[in-house]
Design a protein around this motif. Structure first.
Motif, mmCIF file in Angstrom:
data_model
loop_
_atom_site.group_PDB
_atom_site.id
_atom_site.type_symbol
_atom_site.label_atom_id
_atom_site.label_comp_id
_atom_site.label_asym_id
_atom_site.label_seq_id
_atom_site.Cartn_x
_atom_site.Cartn_y
_atom_site.Cartn_z
ATOM 1 N N SER A 1 0.839 -1.194 0.000
ATOM 2 C CA SER A 1 0.000 0.000 0.000
ATOM 3 C C SER A 1 0.877 1.248 0.000
ATOM 4 O O SER A 1 2.011 1.238 0.471
ATOM 5 N N LEU A 2 0.295 2.313 -0.542
ATOM 6 C CA LEU A 2 0.981 3.607 -0.629
ATOM 7 C C LEU A 2 0.128 4.683 0.025
ATOM 8 O O LEU A 2 -1.106 4.619 -0.021
ATOM 9 N N VAL B 1 -2.041 0.845 -9.433
ATOM 10 C CA VAL B 1 -2.588 0.987 -8.085
ATOM 11 C C VAL B 1 -4.108 1.140 -8.173
ATOM 12 O O VAL B 1 -4.656 1.490 -9.218
ATOM 13 N N ALA B 2 -4.778 0.879 -7.034
ATOM 14 C CA ALA B 2 -6.234 1.066 -6.944
ATOM 15 C C ALA B 2 -6.548 1.955 -5.756
ATOM 16 O O ALA B 2 -5.930 1.840 -4.697
ATOM 17 N N THR C 1 -8.576 2.116 -10.892
ATOM 18 C CA THR C 1 -7.155 1.837 -11.097
ATOM 19 C C THR C 1 -6.471 2.956 -11.878
ATOM 20 O O THR C 1 -7.078 3.624 -12.717
ATOM 21 N N TRP C 2 -5.211 3.114 -11.553
ATOM 22 C CA TRP C 2 -4.319 4.043 -12.234
ATOM 23 C C TRP C 2 -3.052 3.275 -12.555
ATOM 24 O O TRP C 2 -2.614 2.435 -11.764
ATOM 25 N N GLY C 3 -2.448 3.595 -13.677
ATOM 26 C CA GLY C 3 -1.187 2.953 -14.015
ATOM 27 C C GLY C 3 -0.312 3.875 -14.834
ATOM 28 O O GLY C 3 -0.802 4.746 -15.552
ATOM 29 N N GLY C 4 0.985 3.678 -14.703
ATOM 30 C CA GLY C 4 1.937 4.474 -15.466
ATOM 31 C C GLY C 4 3.348 4.183 -15.019
ATOM 32 O O GLY C 4 3.609 3.238 -14.266
ATOM 33 N N HIS C 5 4.268 5.010 -15.500
ATOM 34 C CA HIS C 5 5.676 4.878 -15.125
ATOM 35 C C HIS C 5 5.854 5.227 -13.651
ATOM 36 O O HIS C 5 5.349 6.256 -13.189
#
Length: 138
Positions: free
Chosen positions: A41-42, A82-83, A89-93
């Protein structure tokens, strides 16, 4: 055929995911590293989204769903998914600023049969992955 060396890691609250992985890749040093699995988790995430030049900050608690990519002593290329609390959800570098909330459980592998490096690519303008067979491996 070469073998793999496996590195299980646990990151703790407040640590920066990207910075810790960069540090680990230099300290080992990983010659052809890649992510096997990652969860955790973040408290916030910083991503560079597809076809964007700037960073995108998600200032909320997030679950790490996936971390993929390659690592070597002279650089890494990692994508993070991440969710949020609603399951969006989000995604990327992966960028600096992804701060661990409770934990990150990561398993890395290093292929001893290969050697990764990052070299400038005149077509893309980025440091791109170069793959070589390790010395003594057919």
């Amino acid at each position: 055929m070469g073998s793999l060396k496996i590195y299980p890691l646990r990151l703790c609250p407040g640590q920066d995911l990207k910075q810790e992985l960069e540090h680990f890749a230099r300290q080992q040093p990983l010659q052809a590293g890649f992510v096997l699995t990652a969860i955790g988790s973040l408290s916030q995430a910083t991503l560079r989204l597809a076809d964007q030049t700037g960073d995108h900050l998600l200032a909320e608690r997030l679950e790490i769903l996936a971390l993929n990519g390659s690592l070597c002593a002279d650089g890494l290329h990692l994508h993070l998914t991440v969710a949020d609390s609603q399951g969006k959800t989000w995604g990327g570098h992966l960028r600096p600023g992804c701060l661990i909330y409770t934990t990150a459980e990561i398993v890395l592998a290093d292929s001893l049969a290969h050697r990764f490096s990052r070299q400038p690519d005149p077509t893309t303008g980025y440091l791109e992955l170069q793959i070589e067979q390790a010395a003594g491996d057919p």
